[in-house]
Design a protein around this motif. Structure first.
Motif, PDB file in Angstrom:
ATOM      1  N   PHE A 460      41.472  34.526  35.499  1.00 32.79           N
ATOM      2  CA  PHE A 460      39.929  34.860  34.983  1.00 32.79           C
ATOM      3  C   PHE A 460      40.284  36.266  34.838  1.00 32.79           C
ATOM      4  N   PHE A 461      39.980  37.393  34.367  1.00 36.50           N
ATOM      5  CA  PHE A 461      40.085  38.264  34.941  1.00 36.50           C
ATOM      6  C   PHE A 461      38.400  39.192  34.850  1.00 36.50           C
ATOM      7  N   THR A 462      37.806  39.924  35.707  1.00 37.74           N
ATOM      8  CA  THR A 462      36.595  39.751  35.794  1.00 37.74           C
ATOM      9  C   THR A 462      36.875  41.126  36.543  1.00 37.74           C
ATOM     10  N   ARG A 463      35.248  42.208  36.408  1.00 36.50           N
ATOM     11  CA  ARG A 463      34.948  43.762  37.208  1.00 36.50           C
ATOM     12  C   ARG A 463      36.055  43.542  38.564  1.00 36.50           C
ATOM     13  N   LYS A 464      36.107  42.079  39.084  1.00 33.52           N
ATOM     14  CA  LYS A 464      37.352  42.298  40.421  1.00 33.52           C
ATOM     15  C   LYS A 464      38.051  42.660  40.821  1.00 33.52           C
ATOM     16  N   THR A 465      38.676  42.198  39.743  1.00 37.40           N
ATOM     17  CA  THR A 465      39.805  42.077  39.369  1.00 37.40           C
ATOM     18  C   THR A 465      40.368  44.017  39.018  1.00 37.40           C
ATOM     19  N   ARG A 466      39.290  44.400  38.051  1.00 32.22           N
ATOM     20  CA  ARG A 466      39.983  45.659  37.843  1.00 32.22           C
ATOM     21  C   ARG A 466      39.525  46.474  39.036  1.00 32.22           C
ATOM     22  N   ASP A 467      38.438  46.142  40.310  1.00 33.90           N
ATOM     23  CA  ASP A 467      38.155  47.321  41.784  1.00 33.90           C
ATOM     24  C   ASP A 467      39.697  47.035  42.148  1.00 33.90           C
ATOM     25  N   LEU A 468      39.856  45.402  42.272  1.00 33.28           N
ATOM     26  CA  LEU A 468      41.551  44.944  42.932  1.00 33.28           C
ATOM     27  C   LEU A 468      42.027  46.306  42.607  1.00 33.28           C
ATOM     28  N   ILE A 469      43.057  46.037  41.146  1.00 33.29           N
ATOM     29  CA  ILE A 469      43.857  47.281  40.437  1.00 33.29           C
ATOM     30  C   ILE A 469      43.384  48.524  41.114  1.00 33.29           C
ATOM     31  N   VAL A 470      41.981  49.277  40.827  1.00 35.34           N
ATOM     32  CA  VAL A 470      41.738  50.447  41.337  1.00 35.34           C
ATOM     33  C   VAL A 470      42.386  51.106  42.906  1.00 35.34           C
ATOM     34  N   ARG A 471      41.969  49.927  43.863  1.00 37.78           N
ATOM     35  CA  ARG A 471      42.456  50.176  45.158  1.00 37.78           C
ATOM     36  C   ARG A 471      43.994  49.842  45.841  1.00 37.78           C
ATOM     37  N   GLY A 472      44.653  49.405  44.232  1.00 38.26           N
ATOM     38  CA  GLY A 472      46.364  49.174  44.679  1.00 38.26           C
ATOM     39  C   GLY A 472      46.913  47.936  44.819  1.00 38.26           C
ATOM     40  N   VAL A 473      47.776  47.951  44.073  1.00 38.23           N
ATOM     41  CA  VAL A 473      48.626  46.224  44.262  1.00 38.23           C
ATOM     42  C   VAL A 473      49.320  46.042  45.109  1.00 38.23           C
ATOM     43  N   PRO A 474      49.754  44.952  46.000  1.00 38.26           N
ATOM     44  CA  PRO A 474      51.103  45.041  46.806  1.00 38.26           C
ATOM     45  C   PRO A 474      51.694  45.168  46.266  1.00 38.26           C
ATOM     46  N   GLU A 475      53.453  45.444  47.193  1.00 37.93           N
ATOM     47  CA  GLU A 475      54.212  46.355  46.374  1.00 37.93           C
ATOM     48  C   GLU A 475      54.738  43.886  46.168  1.00 37.93           C
ATOM     49  N   ALA A 476      54.386  43.238  46.795  1.00 34.88           N
ATOM     50  CA  ALA A 476      55.143  41.799  46.659  1.00 34.88           C
ATOM     51  C   ALA A 476      54.659  40.956  45.535  1.00 34.88           C
ATOM     52  N   LEU A 477      53.022  41.600  44.072  1.00 31.43           N
ATOM     53  CA  LEU A 477      52.788  40.956  43.331  1.00 31.43           C
ATOM     54  C   LEU A 477      52.900  42.111  42.439  1.00 31.43           C
ATOM     55  N   ARG A 478      53.441  42.747  42.407  1.00 35.45           N
ATOM     56  CA  ARG A 478      53.014  43.410  41.556  1.00 35.45           C
ATOM     57  C   ARG A 478      54.031  43.702  40.720  1.00 35.45           C
ATOM     58  N   GLY A 479      55.547  43.022  40.773  1.00 37.65           N
ATOM     59  CA  GLY A 479      56.025  42.739  39.229  1.00 37.65           C
ATOM     60  C   GLY A 479      55.026  41.254  38.373  1.00 37.65           C
ATOM     61  N   GLU A 480      54.580  40.245  38.955  1.00 38.51           N
ATOM     62  CA  GLU A 480      53.782  39.447  38.269  1.00 38.51           C
ATOM     63  C   GLU A 480      53.013  39.604  37.816  1.00 38.51           C
ATOM     64  N   LEU A 481      51.640  40.692  38.631  1.00 39.56           N
ATOM     65  CA  LEU A 481      51.237  40.569  38.162  1.00 39.56           C
ATOM     66  C   LEU A 481      50.363  41.948  37.063  1.00 39.56           C
ATOM     67  N   TRP A 482      52.168  42.827  36.715  1.00 40.44           N
ATOM     68  CA  TRP A 482      52.091  43.564  35.620  1.00 40.44           C
ATOM     69  C   TRP A 482      52.739  42.237  34.351  1.00 40.44           C
ATOM     70  N   MET A 483      53.053  41.424  34.665  1.00 40.97           N
ATOM     71  CA  MET A 483      53.685  40.254  33.380  1.00 40.97           C
ATOM     72  C   MET A 483      52.537  39.982  33.542  1.00 40.97           C
ATOM     73  N   LEU A 484      51.288  39.487  33.362  1.00 40.15           N
ATOM     74  CA  LEU A 484      50.454  38.736  33.390  1.00 40.15           C
ATOM     75  C   LEU A 484      49.181  39.909  32.859  1.00 40.15           C
ATOM     76  N   PHE A 485      49.055  41.402  33.448  1.00 39.89           N
ATOM     77  CA  PHE A 485      48.118  41.648  32.712  1.00 39.89           C
ATOM     78  C   PHE A 485      49.049  42.032  31.354  1.00 39.89           C
ATOM     79  N   SER A 486      49.776  42.326  31.390  1.00 36.10           N
ATOM     80  CA  SER A 486      51.034  43.193  29.713  1.00 36.10           C
ATOM     81  C   SER A 486      50.725  41.843  29.084  1.00 36.10           C
ATOM     82  N   GLY A 487      51.336  41.095  29.209  1.00 31.77           N
ATOM     83  CA  GLY A 487      51.370  39.550  28.355  1.00 31.77           C
ATOM     84  C   GLY A 487      52.325  39.503  28.366  1.00 31.77           C
ATOM     85  N   ALA A 488      53.408  40.266  28.923  1.00 26.34           N
ATOM     86  CA  ALA A 488      54.731  39.432  28.536  1.00 26.34           C
ATOM     87  C   ALA A 488      55.263  38.380  28.916  1.00 26.34           C
ATOM     88  N   VAL A 489      54.622  37.466  30.220  1.00 26.56           N
ATOM     89  CA  VAL A 489      54.684  36.753  30.807  1.00 26.56           C
ATOM     90  C   VAL A 489      54.511  35.308  30.042  1.00 26.56           C
TER      91      VAL A 489
END
Length: 1082
Positions: A460-489
């Protein structure tokens, strides 16, 4: 035209219609004010009434009515534009219907029979694209008016029409707006004042909804420097969407042929309908919002409630179904949406009829419950069928297994399977410094989020997801979340092994793109350890080369290396490739090409937002073009080139979640933060310095990266004098101040500005082409003529379907050489522009001219070559024109083979421009520099076969001319004279020839032509057609160009014909009209 039978009360129409013919069952009538006795006040009033009421009578003033003797009811069954047309319908009724009607007993049976016959005729005519319209009858009538009023070709496809007002100044003209495949048309007729407007879609510079004091809302169209405003009481938004689609369709057809061909809705102009355009617009919105591949189309939309487990309530929204995805987006302001690939669905539980609900089960033991779905049963069956179709052995595994399988298939010595940051900066688990602790806290927050909202493709993509993005994505999860948010996965999961195949196929290829890639490899984050080693450089090379091989239209563009190097830091090599695909082809369309149209469009959007949100800055800096130039790198590299890497990746996080909206917001925040300093600066250089110092002061205080990995700032020496700005705070401020910017508004602004940007680029290109041609050309053609000629030329290049010129369009070439014509296109354009109006061999002459000016023999003619040829034929001297015709009859232009058409078409396919050969270009350039101006003495001699064809060409050129007879006599006289001269010269140079080979000097032209094969001359051995193995006694006679020129100069009729001035403006005007009429046939 036959009409669907409609009931008419004749007593209300006595004053408007005049009966011409009638019988027991039918009446033929003429509209009062038309035909004999028409005009006057009655004609004005009736014409105005017909236009305002959208009556077919305006263009079809004749009609046939059906009635029965014992009934007062009349039925309209046919209408006609001319009396001849309506008489044909009347005669058909007399011959095919009248005899049959006598057998019926009742008037009801007669009427029923007639109506059935008419409907059958209409059904036969309706087996065309018209059956796709919502109301075929009304549409047929509208199409009839459209054809009559605007006199466009019958193939022009009317898409839809609306009642509207066209504003000329402050006075509205009530009429009808017709939108066709290629034109925007308007017609109004009020009390004798007729207003007719026809604008081609490719001539639009602006198309937008606007409002002012007089009009609450209207549609503004800018074309040819003129503003046009259309207002309507109903359907304004619907009309605007259709206009936007048709304008975009035209631009793609002209300037983006590849994407045009990929869209089935646009591939066939004759199949474009209002319904199809609306569906295409909705599919575009659907794909953009959910970040889906371009192949997906919106098939079904259902309103429903979705049970949200983390909030424990049902949220209202819409289910959107495409070929391979089930998506949901809320409508209650919760900003919740979810994307479910069909490959992830394992079951659809039996629907609950009491609450009209269905439950979709996905991998990972998760389920989504949709309730209050109106057509829940059919939706459940549709999802089941689609999941069954898309099922394959790999789908039996979990999503993690799928990723593993893809990686295993691609794992080879040539492809890296680890993110570079993992290799060059592995995390130390035992490190407990404050930054690492904060990093662990971020990871924990995301893990909690995953447990509540899901993880992976169905999260689920919600307001809380965006709030976490604004605060910064952890180094270990960055690649996974980029793939997910862009649709490249999703792209990677549906194309297993694709990247490995591309790497293998592109390995060792040498193109212009690969040369540029090699040049830029070591400029990509050179201070980062990952790109100081062969591991990072090799991975970057493979990804960029594979993408250039996949998409040769883009190939490689500067800034792609910077973006890709950052992607490789946090994603595996194959994942980085698919992220690059998502950015270049979906999220930043048209950014990475030679003209960077996408970036220019977004800069125009950025300027609009500056005017709207930063009025103080606008008041101080009225020229906002400065911000366009300084912000270009912001858009092209997503701020990576101006921010330290540890700060830039936070910007990339937001970009992958919110798209270009995040970059626009951050750009506004940067300008807002430096507002006072920018207002106080005196010039652009000072403003640039202020912004550069600001970017140098941006830091990421939470970054766990060591100093060796963090990128050094350019202005480190001055950093102490500036207050540092944390990137997280800057991003948070951007979202707080400018988060109200909606993605839909951004996309709408993109479309609005795209027309203007492309037209500006094309206008600039045209100016450059004309100015360069004026420098290189010695002709007398004015700038106005060259401008019009360029438009005609460009029209021929881009308006045809499957144009070979487009397949070989190379933007890297000079302006004069970019746009090229194949033979078919050249032949059509040359036949419209060649100066000899009555020439009877247009196709053959076009072919010879094409061969002559195609100097590199690649089967394509560029604009410079085309203009030089016309310059010679229009404004050249008699000698130059004759030399041009003379060269048309020399090899290799004139060939002896008659099977030349098929061979020529084959040569065009084989020799068309493919890969760029730099050595060949350099050699050609060198030859052009060293090339001396050709003189008449350099021309080879013309042999007997070529001279005979030359004479025939002159006869054909003169055919139909008012002075044809005298021109024919002049050609015959010159031919006879040349043959006598050749015979005398041959005899004088061969005194020892046998007596029997001699011929009398006073032989007639007919006798001389019979001795052509036996006549000889020593000079023939020097011609291009001589054969060394041939005996001298059998050598053919030949003429030099000087001989031909001297003979023709003695004929005043021929000289005056070639020196006769050509009305170039008239020729260009006629050619434009002819092109316009043939436009819809392409």
């Amino acid at each position: 035209m036959w009409l669907k039978p409609e009931e008419i009360l004749l007593k209300n129409a006595f004053k408007l219609w005049v009966t011409e013919k009638d019988n027991e069952y039918f009446v033929l009538q003429r509209r009062r004010g038309y035909g004999e006795g028409g005009g006057g006040l009655t004609g004005l009033l009736v014409g105005t009434l017909d236009t305002v009421l959208d009556s077919t009578s305006k263009v079809a003033p004749y009609r046939i009515l059906h009635h029965t003797p014992d009934s007062q009811v009349y039925w309209s069954i046919a209408c006609g534009v001319t009396k001849e047309e309506i008489i044909q319908h009347w005669d058909w009724l007399q011959q095919n219907i009248m005899r049959t009607l006598s057998v019926f007993d009742s008037s009801e049976d007669v009427t029923s029979f007639v109506q059935g016959k008419i409907r059958g005729l209409i059904a036969e005519e309706g087996k065309t694209c018209l059956v796709q319209e919502d109301d075929p009858e009304k549409f047929r009538e509208a199409h009839l008016r459209f054809e009559k009023w605007f006199e466009l070709p019958p193939e022009e496809k009317l898409v839809t029409y609306y009642s509207c007002s066209y504003w000329k100044g402050k006075v509205p003209c009530q009429g009808w707006l017709y939108l066709s495949t290629n034109f925007l048309c308007f017609y109004s007729y009020l009390l004798g004042a007729e207003v007719k407007l026809v604008i081609s879609w490719d001539e639009l510079w602006r198309l937008e909804k606007t409002s002012n004091v007089i009009l609450t809302e209207s549609i503004h169209v800018l074309a040819h420097g003129e503003d046009h405003y259309f207002s309507m009481l109903l359907h304004l938004n619907e009309t605007f969407v259709i206009m936007e689609q048709l304008a975009d369709y035209s631009i793609k057809r002209l300037f983006d042929k590849e994407s045009f061909q990929r869209e089935p809705a646009l591939s066939d102009p004759l199949q474009i309908t209002k319904r199809g355009l609306e569906a295409n617009a909705k599919s575009e919105q659907f794909r953009t919002f959910f970040r889906l591949p371009k192949e997906e189309n919106l098939l079904e939309v259902h309103e429903s409630f979705l049970w949200v487990p983390f909030s424990h309530f049902n949220t209202l929204g819409k289910i959107c179904l495409s070929e391979n995805y089930l998506c949901f987006a809320s409508q209650d302001g919760s900003q919740c949406h979810v994307i479910i690939p069909m490959r992830e669905v394992v079951n659809v539980e039996k629907p609950d009829s009491s609450s009209r609900a269905l439950t979709v089960c996905v991998r990972g033991k998760r389920a989504l419950r949709f309730s209050e779905v109106r057509d829940y049963q059919r939706l459940a069956n549709t999802i089941r069928s689609r999941c069954g179709i898309s099922a394959s052995p790999q789908h039996s595994a979990s999503s993690e297994d799928v990723t593993l399988m893809v990686g295993q298939k691609d794992s080879s010595k040539a492809v890296s399977t680890e993110a570079l940051m993992t290799v060059f900066h592995p995390q130390d688990v035992e490190n407990l410094d404050p930054k690492m602790l904060k990093e662990k806290m971020k990871e924990q927050s995301w893990n909690i989020h995953f447990s509540e909202y899901g993880r992976g493709t169905s999260m689920f993509f919600t307001r809380k997801t965006r709030d976490l993005i604004v605060r910064g994505v952890p180094e270990a999860l960055r690649g996974e979340l980029w793939m997910l948010f862009s649709g490249a996965v999703n792209d990677m999961a549906t194309h297993p092994g694709y990247y490995t195949e591309l790497v293998e196929q592109s390995l060792g290829t040498s193109t212009l793109a690969t040369d540029e890639i090699e040049r830029d490899l070591h400029r990509s984050l050179p201070e980062h350890p990952a790109f100081q080693s062969d591991t990072g450089i090799s991975a970057l090379r493979r990804v960029l080369t594979a993408y250039a091989y996949r998409n040769p239209k883009i190939g490689y563009c500067q800034a792609m290396n910077i973006l890709t190097s950052v992607l490789l830091l946090y994603a595996k090599e194959e994942e980085a490739f698919w992220l690059l695909v998502a950015v270049c082809e979906r999220m930043l369309p048209d950014y990475f090409n030679r003209r960077i149209i996408g970036a220019l469009v977004d800069q125009a959007v950025f300027e609009d937002l500056i005017r709207e949100n930063l009025p103080q800055l606008v008041e101080h800096m009225t020229d906002l073009s400065f911000f366009s130039s300084v912000s270009l790198s912001w858009f092209l590299t997503l701020f990576i080139s101006v921010l330290p890497i540890e700060s830039a990746v936070n910007v990339v996080d937001c970009f992958f979640y919110d798209g270009i909206k995040a970059i626009l917001q951050l750009g506004l925040a940067v300008l807002d933060y430096n507002m006072e300093a920018l207002i106080s600066c005196h010039d652009d250089a000072e403003a640039v310095t202020i912004l550069n110092k600001f970017f140098d002061s941006v830091t990421n205080k939470d970054s766990p990266l060591p100093p060796t990995v963090q990128q050094a700032s350019v202005g480190n020496n001055d950093k102490a004098s500036h207050i540092s700005v944390d990137i997280s705070e800057l991003i948070r401020e951007a979202y707080e101040k400018y988060g109200n910017i909606r993605s839909e508004e951004v996309e709408s602004s993109r479309k609005r500005n795209k027309l203007y940007v492309i037209q500006t680029l094309e206008d600039t290109t045209k100016q450059n082409v004309v100015s360069k041609l004026r420098v290189t050309s010695t002709g007398a053609c004015s700038d106005t003529v060259l401008h019009k000629l360029y438009i005609l030329y460009l029209f021929s290049c881009y308006w045809t379907m499957n144009s070979p010129a487009l397949l070989h369009h190379d933007p890297s070439l000079a302006y004069l050489e970019q746009y090229q014509l194949g033979f078919q296109q050249f032949s059509m354009l040359f036949s419209l522009l060649e100066p000899w109006a009555f020439c009877s061999i247009k196709s053959t002459l076009s072919l010879w001219v094409f061969r002559l000016i195609d100097e590199n023999q690649d089967g394509l003619i560029n604009f410079k070559e085309f203009c030089c040829a016309l310059d010679t034929l229009y404004t050249g001297s008699f000698t130059n024109k004759l030399k041009f015709l003379f060269k048309l009859h020399l090899p290799p232009v004139l060939k002896t083979s008659e099977k030349f058409v098929s061979l020529w078409s084959l040569s065009i396919k084989l020799t068309g421009r493919g890969k760029v050969d730099l050595q060949a270009y350099l050699k050609q350039w060198q030859n052009e520099i060293l090339k001396k101006e050709e003189t008449i003495k350099d021309l080879p001699r013309i042999n007997q076969t070529q001279f005979i064809q030359f004479s025939k060409t002159l006869y054909n050129i003169f055919h139909g001319d008012p002075e044809e007879e005298s021109l024919y006599r002049a050609v015959a006289h010159v031919t006879s004279l040349l043959l006598r001269m050749e015979e005398v010269g041959r005899r004088l140079q061969e005194p020892s020839s046998p007596p029997e080979s001699k011929k009398p000097a006073n032989t007639t032209a007919g006798e001389e032509s019979s001795t052509e094969e036996s006549s000889t001359t020593p000079e023939s051995s020097d011609t291009s057609s001589s054969h060394n193995s041939q005996d001298l006694s059998e050598t053919e006679w030949s003429f030099s160009f000087e001989q031909v020129l001297a003979s023709l100069l003695n004929e005043p009729a021929i000289v005056s014909f070639f020196e006769r001035p050509v009305d170039i403006q008239m020729k260009l005007g006629q050619a434009k009209v002819a092109q316009l009429k043939s436009k819809t046939n392409k």
